[in-house]
Design a protein around this motif. Structure first.
Motif, PDB file in Angstrom:
ATOM      1  N   THR A  86       0.821  -1.209   0.000  1.00 21.38           N
ATOM      2  CA  THR A  86       0.000   0.000   0.000  1.00 21.38           C
ATOM      3  C   THR A  86       0.852   1.255   0.000  1.00 21.38           C
ATOM      4  OG1 THR A  86      -1.417  -1.304   1.427  1.00 21.38           O
ATOM      5  CG2 THR A  86      -2.027   0.975   1.105  1.00 21.38           C
ATOM      6  N   THR A  87       1.886   1.273   0.851  1.00 20.93           N
ATOM      7  CA  THR A  87       2.713   2.473   0.952  1.00 20.93           C
ATOM      8  C   THR A  87       3.334   2.819  -0.392  1.00 20.93           C
ATOM      9  OG1 THR A  87       3.241   1.733   3.177  1.00 20.93           O
ATOM     10  CG2 THR A  87       4.552   3.530   2.286  1.00 20.93           C
ATOM     11  N   GLY A  88       3.893   1.808  -1.058  1.00 24.38           N
ATOM     12  CA  GLY A  88       4.530   2.044  -2.347  1.00 24.38           C
ATOM     13  C   GLY A  88       3.532   2.547  -3.373  1.00 24.38           C
ATOM     14  N   GLN A  89       2.340   1.962  -3.347  1.00 23.66           N
ATOM     15  CA  GLN A  89       1.321   2.387  -4.311  1.00 23.66           C
ATOM     16  C   GLN A  89       0.865   3.807  -4.061  1.00 23.66           C
ATOM     17  OE1 GLN A  89      -1.629  -0.657  -4.015  1.00 23.66           O
ATOM     18  NE2 GLN A  89      -0.996  -1.501  -5.975  1.00 23.66           N
ATOM     19  N   ARG A  90       0.683   4.121  -2.785  1.00 22.10           N
ATOM     20  CA  ARG A  90       0.296   5.500  -2.458  1.00 22.10           C
ATOM     21  C   ARG A  90       1.338   6.478  -2.976  1.00 22.10           C
ATOM     22  NH1 ARG A  90      -1.286   4.646   3.663  1.00 22.10           N
ATOM     23  NH2 ARG A  90      -3.289   3.653   3.331  1.00 22.10           N
TER      24      ARG A  90
END
Lengths: 664, 253
Positions: A499-503
């Motif tokens: 999630t962090t990378g996608q955000r």
């Protein structure tokens, strides 16, 4: 009062030089979109030519001046533009900034090594009449050199103001930054405008270099750093737009610094560190508090015609290659491990370990630059925080080394958050500059303290011990480093996929759009900063433990710049890029060391080529090479299949093969 | 019940008054249109609603909560979705990735810690949701295509899908039909109607294309020179003399 003025007046020429460089920065930024941190290096080249011709070879001053300012200066600008920056016209501000950083790091070393060698430095000749002429007015004195500086600065500012505001050429220069392609569509040769802008700003750099030379007893790198930072502060004061404000900012800074130097008490270490840090502190404060600094949101209206960024090489699939990879990769790891553990002599094992430790530090760039798209110029500072925290805890407070290392990483993460919190309001270029100022501040104010880095004496860090396992031996420590690296690398990969990378990817794509679906960009970036700083801190702690002692010199601001350029050149989006950078950093100088003496400068030449290569392949050399070789294999396989006699009624090659090629 | 209420919104840019005492309201599940000539202040008003701009005066309440001071992402979390006049997509990502990111944002789930433990992969639920929305907006064939490769019409659909997957209670659409041909506009209007009817999503539509407006909305606000000129049921308002004059010019009316 007259005392104060007596201190203030010598500050004016310094202020003018700051202003001149700052005006050059603003000009280049406004006419090419590049915040040219290499401006100082360009000034240095011309100053060097001026020394060499007028000082060593006794040319007449005017001839030396003309050659240095009006021949060498523009030539350098022309070469920069042709070799590097023309590939970056439509690139993001980040890419441009890194290219300029590469020049800043590589050039002075190259010049010094290639040109001056061991030649003794001469006191530079003066521009004005020799012997110097003193002018007196009431009780205040000023010499002819200083007058020359002031006059030249005023002329330059007035001339540029006129050029930008009132001429067609100035208008085009402003337009070319917004969108070179739109300018082309309007029938203007944007290439020529951009190149002219570079040439013009390089003349300014040359002028600043030549004028500056006589003011300092000699021009060394420290003076140049102070000069650049002061100029950046002046440029920020002018909000990278206003020439009069920039001029004012430069002069106020020059005068302020002189006056402050005279009035500050000579005292303890903190004050000693404080005096040279005034420009750094000022720059940091300006960036945080100066109103009117907005995110430079220049978006090319024609950005839509840009080809999409190439997919990560990992997303190109070829079955045969994957099968091969499944065998090759584990084999390589096993062979590497076996060779390192059983075959390598101790010295080389130490180097391999060092490369792995550096790879951990470089993973921090993968997070902050590769994933978050933010340029941080204080990663070495974070590494230093990690190292010194570990050292202090382990040596002075008896904390077990491994625990101290974790604590070091956590403290570094905390510092990362503290830096990021106020600076994120700005983002982009301003964030990069704020981290730069922060690194310089910490270098001067914190790392020299005994409770931190203990200056050049340094602090010692023992090798860790875990129960019965003792990591003192190089082989054991190698395994520890490898384990830490593996954990860090997987962490980075998981975060990138998660999630962090996608955000972060979303925010990089469009911050506004990310916000309208409920993503908090500030929080995401702070998380990225914290993770990145933690990785740097962890790597720094490992490095300290590997080497046994580290001093404040091991983590000074220069490394932040150098490392950034290195990692970005090899590849900042992948773990492999970080690893390659780690091994290159350790082994390239080591291998070059074994070459005959005249190859000694090869390192810097390589660095220069790296910068040029980066301009053409901003995804990084490793990533580019990998993608190209995979594509070659894929295409080769296809060709071989095509050559085979096809059975009757078989289908022609799939259309998506063509798409694949177009993308490539 | 009133879902969104904007009262007395004013915004000046230097000497130009872009909005002067604008007030509108949107009921739950209702489709409302906002029309007006170019430069009337529609986009400015939109940006004030969402927090991209801060109005000089006035206040915005959503579900009875004053959201005037809240940052954009908090308003989005409360249930306001939007699309942009100039398409804003996450460059470099595929259609499915756009939707997945938005879906995660809706759940508010997943942080650094769960990523570190390897929990970052899309779950079966998430995949189904993404596939559902991809079908709804009619991009089934293009789920794994990077958005740069899409036409403008399809890019608008991605924006719409990205907004819809966050399950907004109110969807703000800023000229969704600009740059689309007639067939694409009609398809878009169809998707809007479906979602509004099925999910009860309220829609606030800024639009030039009156055919599109009539297909989607029940109630209309006409804006001119930064203020509401007329409001009421769609056909009634469009028949109004003042509106025709402001909209079509004196000669035609």
């Amino acid at each position: 009062m007259s005392n104060l003025l007596n201190y203030a007046i010598p500050g004016i020429p310094f202020g003018c030089i700051y202003a001149l460089v700052a005006v050059g920065l603003v000009l280049t930024y406004r006419s090419s979109g590049v915040f040219n941190l290499a401006f100082g290096a360009q000034a240095y080249i011309s100053a060097a030519v001026f020394y060499d011709t007028a000082g060593t070879h006794h040319w007449p001053t005017w001839a030396a001046f003309v050659v240095a300012v009006f021949v060498v200066g523009p030539a350098v600008g022309f070469v920069f533009d042709r070799a590097i920056f023309r590939y970056l016209r439509t690139a993001s501000a980040t890419v441009k900034l890194v290219a300029a950083l590469g020049l800043l790091v590589g050039l002075p070393a190259l010049i010094q090594a290639a040109w001056f060698g061991t030649k003794a430095k001469l006191r530079p000749p003066a521009v004005g009449p020799t012997p110097e002429h003193f002018y007196r007015w009431l009780s205040y004195g000023i010499d002819s050199n200083q007058v020359a500086v002031v006059v030249a600065t005023v002329l330059v500012v007035v001339g540029l103001g006129f050029l930008f505001r009132s001429t067609a050429f100035g208008l085009r220069m402003r337009a070319v930054v917004e969108s070179p392609r739109l300018l082309q569509l309007n029938g203007v040769n944007a290439e020529r405008v951009a190149t002219s802008a570079w040439v013009l700003s390089s003349v300014l750099a040359a002028l600043a270099g030549v004028l500056l030379a006589p003011l300092y007893a000699r021009v060394d790198s420290t003076n140049f750093t102070v000069l650049m930072v002061a100029a950046i502060a002046a440029a920020v004061f002018g909000r990278l737009r206003s020439l009069p404000l920039t001029l004012l900012g430069g002069i106020v800074l020059g005068v302020g610094q002189e006056v402050l130097t005279k009035y500050l008490p000579l005292g303890n270490l903190l004050v000693k560190g404080f005096r040279p840090s005034v420009p750094f502190i000022l720059l940091f404060a300006l960036l945080l508090f100066w109103p009117g600094l907005r995110k430079p949101d220049v978006t090319d209206p024609l950005a839509g015609v840009n080809p999409p960024p190439p997919p990560l090489a990992a997303s190109l699939r070829d079955e045969r290659l994957e099968r091969l990879n499944r065998v090759m990769f584990p084999t390589f790891i096993v062979v590497f491990l076996a060779a390192s553990l059983f075959a390598l002599p101790s010295f080389w094992l130490f180097l391999v370990t060092q490369a792995i430790v550096m790879s951990v530090i470089f993973l921090s760039y993968t997070v902050i630059v590769g994933m978050a798209g933010q340029i941080s110029l204080c990663q070495a500072t974070f590494a230093g925080v990690g190292a010194f925290t570990t050292a202090q805890l382990a040596t002075n407070h008896g904390v077990p080394v491994l625990i101290a290392m974790v604590a070091g990483a956590l403290v570094a993460a905390l510092v990362g958050v503290v830096v990021a919190l106020p600076a994120l309001r700005l983002g982009g270029l301003y964030l990069a500059l704020a981290t730069f100022a922060f690194a310089l501040m910490v270098d001067n104010l914190v790392f020299p303290q005994t409770w931190a880095g203990n200056g050049q004496t340094g602090v010692s860090v023992p090798r860790p011990q875990l129960g019965p396992v003792d990591f003192t031996a190089n082989r054991a420590f190698f395994l520890l480093a490898l384990a830490v690296f593996a954990v860090s690398a997987f962490a980075v990969i998981f975060v990138r996929r998660g999630t962090t990378g996608q955000r972060l990817a979303a925010i990089r794509g469009s911050e506004v759009a990310a916000e309208t679906i409920g993503i908090d960009p500030k929080r995401a970036k702070i998380v990225a900063f914290a993770l990145s700083a933690a990785l740097a801190g962890l790597g720094g702690a490992l490095l300290a433990s590997l080497q046994g002692t580290v001093s404040s010199d091991s983590f000074n601001y220069f490394y932040s710049l150098f490392w950034l350029v290195l990692v970005v050149t090899t590849g900042v989006r992948t773990v492999e890029g970080a690893v390659n950078a780690g091994f290159a950093l350790v082994f390239v100088p080591e291998l070059l060391h074994h070459l005959p003496g005249r190859w000694a400068n090869l390192e810097f030449v390589l660095f220069g080529f790296g910068a040029i290569n980066y301009a053409k392949h901003p995804e990084g050399a490793v990533e580019f090479g990998k993608r190209r070789s995979i594509e070659r294999v894929v295409n080769w396989n296809k060709r071989r299949e095509q050559r085979r006699p096809s059975p009757p009624g078989s289908v022609p090659p799939a259309p998506d093969e063509q798409r694949e090629e177009v993308r490539a | 019940m009133t879902l969104l209420e904007a009262v007395g919104i004013s915004k000046r840019f230097g000497g130009v008054t872009a909005l002067h005492d604008m007030s509108i309201d949107v009921e739950e599940g209702e489709a409302v249109g906002l029309v007006g000539p170019n430069g009337a202040g529609k986009t400015t008003f939109f940006n004030c609603l969402l927090g991209l701009l801060h109005p000089d005066a006035g206040r915005v309440t959503f579900k009875g909560v004053d959201i005037s001071g809240q940052p954009i992402h908090k308003r989005a979390r409360l249930g306001i979705g939007r699309t942009f006049q100039r398409v804003e997509l996450f460059s470099g990502l595929t259609v499915a990735e756009h939707l997945l990111i938005a879906e995660r944002a809706r759940q508010g789930r997943g942080g650094l810690l769960s990523d570190l433990l390897g929990g970052g992969r899309p779950t079966v639920d998430e995949r189904t949701r993404v596939a559902e929305i991809v079908d709804l907006v009619g991009l089934a064939g293009a789920a794994d295509v990077p958005v740069e490769a899409l036409s403008l019409g399809h890019a608008r659909l991605v924006e719409l899908g990205r907004a819809l997957i966050t399950e907004p209670d109110l969807l703000l659409l800023d000229e969704p039909s600009s740059g689309l041909d007639r067939v694409e506009s009609l398809a878009l209007a169809g998707v809007l109607r479906t979602t509004q009817e099925r999910k009860g999503t309220a829609v606030l539509l800024v639009e030039h294309d009156l055919e599109m407006v009539q297909r989607v909305v029940n109630r209309l606000f006409v804006v001119d020179s930064g203020a509401v000129l007329a409001a009421g049921p769609c056909l009634e308002v469009l028949g109004d003399e003042r509106v025709r004059r402001a909209y079509l010019g004196r000669g035609v009316a």
